[in-house]
Design a protein around this motif. Structure first.
Motif, mmCIF file in Angstrom:
data_model
loop_
_atom_site.group_PDB
_atom_site.id
_atom_site.type_symbol
_atom_site.label_atom_id
_atom_site.label_comp_id
_atom_site.label_asym_id
_atom_site.label_seq_id
_atom_site.Cartn_x
_atom_site.Cartn_y
_atom_site.Cartn_z
ATOM 1 N N GLN A 37 0.829 -1.201 0.000
ATOM 2 C CA GLN A 37 0.000 0.000 0.000
ATOM 3 C C GLN A 37 0.865 1.253 0.000
ATOM 4 O O GLN A 37 1.889 1.306 0.664
ATOM 5 C CB GLN A 37 -0.909 0.001 1.238
ATOM 6 C CG GLN A 37 -1.769 1.249 1.392
ATOM 7 C CD GLN A 37 -2.753 1.137 2.542
ATOM 8 O OE1 GLN A 37 -3.602 0.239 2.567
ATOM 9 N NE2 GLN A 37 -2.651 2.031 3.510
ATOM 10 N N CYS A 56 -7.797 6.666 -0.062
ATOM 11 C CA CYS A 56 -7.003 5.491 -0.388
ATOM 12 C C CYS A 56 -7.893 4.451 -1.045
ATOM 13 O O CYS A 56 -8.960 4.110 -0.527
ATOM 14 C CB CYS A 56 -6.373 4.921 0.882
ATOM 15 S SG CYS A 56 -5.202 3.563 0.589
ATOM 16 N N GLN A 58 -8.030 0.903 -4.018
ATOM 17 C CA GLN A 58 -7.298 -0.116 -4.745
ATOM 18 C C GLN A 58 -6.957 0.397 -6.123
ATOM 19 O O GLN A 58 -7.814 0.906 -6.843
ATOM 20 C CB GLN A 58 -8.109 -1.402 -4.842
ATOM 21 C CG GLN A 58 -7.323 -2.581 -5.387
ATOM 22 C CD GLN A 58 -8.048 -3.893 -5.187
ATOM 23 O OE1 GLN A 58 -9.242 -3.907 -4.891
ATOM 24 N NE2 GLN A 58 -7.335 -4.983 -5.348
ATOM 25 N N TRP A 85 -2.653 -0.390 -3.507
ATOM 26 C CA TRP A 85 -3.523 0.655 -2.954
ATOM 27 C C TRP A 85 -2.759 1.972 -2.999
ATOM 28 O O TRP A 85 -1.614 2.043 -2.559
ATOM 29 C CB TRP A 85 -3.926 0.344 -1.510
ATOM 30 C CG TRP A 85 -4.878 -0.817 -1.393
ATOM 31 C CD1 TRP A 85 -4.583 -2.145 -1.477
ATOM 32 C CD2 TRP A 85 -6.285 -0.727 -1.189
ATOM 33 N NE1 TRP A 85 -5.710 -2.903 -1.336
ATOM 34 C CE2 TRP A 85 -6.782 -2.063 -1.147
ATOM 35 C CE3 TRP A 85 -7.192 0.328 -1.029
ATOM 36 C CZ2 TRP A 85 -8.125 -2.354 -0.963
ATOM 37 C CZ3 TRP A 85 -8.529 0.040 -0.830
ATOM 38 C CH2 TRP A 85 -8.997 -1.284 -0.802
#
Length: 425
Positions: A37, A56, A58, A85
Motif C-alpha cells: 500500500q 485510499c 485499490q 492501494w
C-alpha cells in the motif's frame, strides 16, 4: 548522494504526479514484499481525506493494454505491480499524498486560480535571466526530501535494485531518460516506440511533464511564479543563447565554460548502458558533464517558414501515427524538433541524456508554444485527439510512466487551462 537503499526483489519504478515524480520514500524504505500500500499521510490524514483532498483506494491494474512482448517491462501497467492501494486524488489535487495543487491552482485548499508566464528569453532583462538561471541551478542542487529515483545494473534479473536521492531538476532528467528506455521482453531489450516520442503523444507527454517540473521547481525554490522561458530558434541561424549570459559558452570539445554555472552540472543518468536503468555514480563528482556542440555538423536550425508550414497542416496527426505520417502537424513539428537536437550535437543529440542540458527546456518550451498555437488556431479540444492505436500514445492512454493516470487527450487544450500563458512581447 546522501543515501542509497538496496532491495533484493523485483521493483517497479513509478513516477507520480508532481511532488511524487519518483518513488515516495515512505512507501519504499524497508519494504521487502510487493505489492504493498502507498497511501501516505497529509497533515495527519491518509491521502488528505479529512481535508477533502483524496482517499485510499485499490489501484486498477490495467492502464493500457500493450503488445504481448511489453507486458514483462517493469513500466508496464505502472504502478500496479508495486502498489495495489494508492491515493486517488480529487480534482485540483495531485501527488502521492494528494498534498499538492494541480497546475493552475494555488492556496491552502487549492481553490485559487494561478497563472505563470513563459517569456521569450531574449526579451527578458538581465536580472530576469539571472533569476531564472539561479532558480534552475538551485533546483539542480536541492535534494528532494521525500522522493528518490531508481538505479539498477540488470533489468532482466530483477534483483538488487537501488534507490538514490535526486535533486528537483534531476527528477525530470531521470523521467525523460526512463520513458525512452527500450522495452524489456524478459529475454531482450527492443525498440518499437517509446512513451515520449515518435507518435501522437509526443506533445502531450512533454507538455504535462514540463508543467510538473515547473511545479516542482516552484516548490523547491519557494518562487510560486517560476516559469520556463523559451528560445525562438526559428528566428535565428545560430545559437545566440550559447554564451555565458545564458546557458553557457562552449569550447571546441563542447565543454561548458568555467565562467558559467552550468559547467558544474553533472548528468544524473550517463552513458546508455544496455539492460540497465540509470546506471549512475552515487557521487555527483564522478558523473558525466554536459557536452554541447552547436552548429558543428550539417544540421541547420529550422526557419519560421518551416514552422509555418507545419502549423498549416490540416490534421493534428494522421495514420499510421508515426514518423511516416503525412499532413500531420505533430509529425512535422516533431521532425523540426529533432533537427534542433541534431544541430546541438553532444548530449542534446542523445535522447536518453538530452534533458541534462538546460537548453533542452528553452527548446522544448518553444516547441510547446508552437503546439499551443496550433491548438488555439484550430480550436482543438480533448475530444479531437486522434484515434491513435500506437501503444502508450492513444487518447485514453496514460502519460507513462507516471504514477497517477493523466490521459494524453487531456493535454489537447490551450495551456492556459493548466495555468500557463505565453508572452511574445
Amino acid at each position: 548522494m546522501k543515501k542509497s537503499i538496496f532491495i533484493a526483489t523485483f521493483i517497479l519504478l513509478y513516477v507520480a504526479s508532481v511532488n511524487g515524480f519518483l518513488f515516495f520514500r515512505e512507501c519504499v524504505e524497508g519494504v521487502t514484499s510487493w505489492p504493498t500500500q502507498c497511501c501516505p499521510l497529509f497533515q495527519g490524514s491518509v491521502c488528505g481525506e479529512n481535508q477533502g483532498r483524496g482517499y485510499c483506494a485499490q489501484k486498477p491494474y490495467i492502464r493500457t493494454v500493450g503488445p504481448v512482448d511489453v507486458t514483462y517491462d517493469e513500466r508496464y501497467n505502472s504502478p500496479g505491480f508495486l502498489f495495489n492501494w494508492t491515493c486517488q486524488c480529487n480534482p485540483r489535487f495531485i501527488g502521492a499524498d494528494c498534498g499538492i495543487c494541480y497546475p493552475g491552482w494555488t492556496g491552502a485548499n487549492c481553490d485559487q486560480p494561478h497563472m505563470v508566464y513563459r517569456q521569450d528569453i531574449k526579451k527578458m532583462s538581465p536580472q530576469q535571466v539571472q533569476r531564472f538561471i539561479a532558480t534552475l541551478h538551485y533546483g539542480k542542487t536541492k535534494i528532494m526530501k521525500d522522493y528518490v529515483i531508481l538505479s539498477t545494473a540488470d533489468r532482466f534479473r530483477r534483483i538488487y535494485y537501488k534507490f538514490l536521492d535526486a535533486s528537483c531538476y534531476d527528477l525530470f532528467d531521470f523521467l525523460h531518460n526512463y520513458a525512452t528506455r527500450p522495452f524489456n521482453s524478459g529475454a531482450q531489450e527492443f525498440f518499437i516506440i517509446n512513451y515520449a516520442h515518435g507518435s501522437t503523444g509526443f506533445f502531450s507527454w512533454h507538455r504535462y511533464c514540463i508543467v510538473l517540473l515547473e511545479k516542482v521547481l516552484q516548490m523547491c525554490s519557494g518562487d510560486n511564479d517560476f516559469a520556463f522561458p523559451f528560445w525562438r530558434w526559428e528566428l535565428e541561424t545560430n545559437c545566440s543563447v550559447c554564451n555565458n549570459d545564458y546557458v553557457g559558452a562552449t569550447d571546441i570539445d563542447g565543454k561548458i565554460s568555467k565562467y558559467s554555472v552550468f559547467s558544474e552540472w553533472r548528468l544524473i543518468c550517463g552513458n546508455d548502458y544496455s539492460q540497465t536503468v540509470c546506471l549512475t555514480e552515487e557521487c555527483a563528482c564522478q558523473r558525466e558533464r554536459i557536452v554541447r556542440l552547436p552548429g558543428l555538423n550539417s544540421a541547420r536550425l529550422p526557419t519560421i517558414n518551416d514552422v509555418q508550414r507545419c502549423l498549416s497542416m490540416p490534421y493534428y496527426d494522421t495514420a499510421p501515427y508515426n514518423r511516416s505520417s503525412i499532413n500531420s502537424a505533430r509529425q512535422c513539428l516533431e521532425s523540426l524538433h529533432n533537427t534542433v537536437h541534431v544541430y546541438f550535437g553532444g548530449i542534446m543529440n542523445q535522447v536518453h541524456m538530452a534533458a541534462g542540458d538546460p537548453i533542452f527546456f528553452l527548446h522544448h518550451v518553444n516547441v510547446d508554444r508552437m503546439f499551443d498555437e496550433y491548438i488555439v488556431q484550430n480550436n482543438l479540444r480533448p475530444e479531437n485527439y486522434p484515434p491513435t492505436n500506437v501503444y502508450g500514445h492513444g487518447p485514453t492512454s496514460c502519460i507513462d510512466p507516471l504514477f497517477n493516470c493523466v490521459q494524453h487527450r487531456q493535454m489537447l487544450q490551450p495551456i492556459s487551462n493548466l495555468g500557463v500563458t505565453y508572452k511574445l512581447t
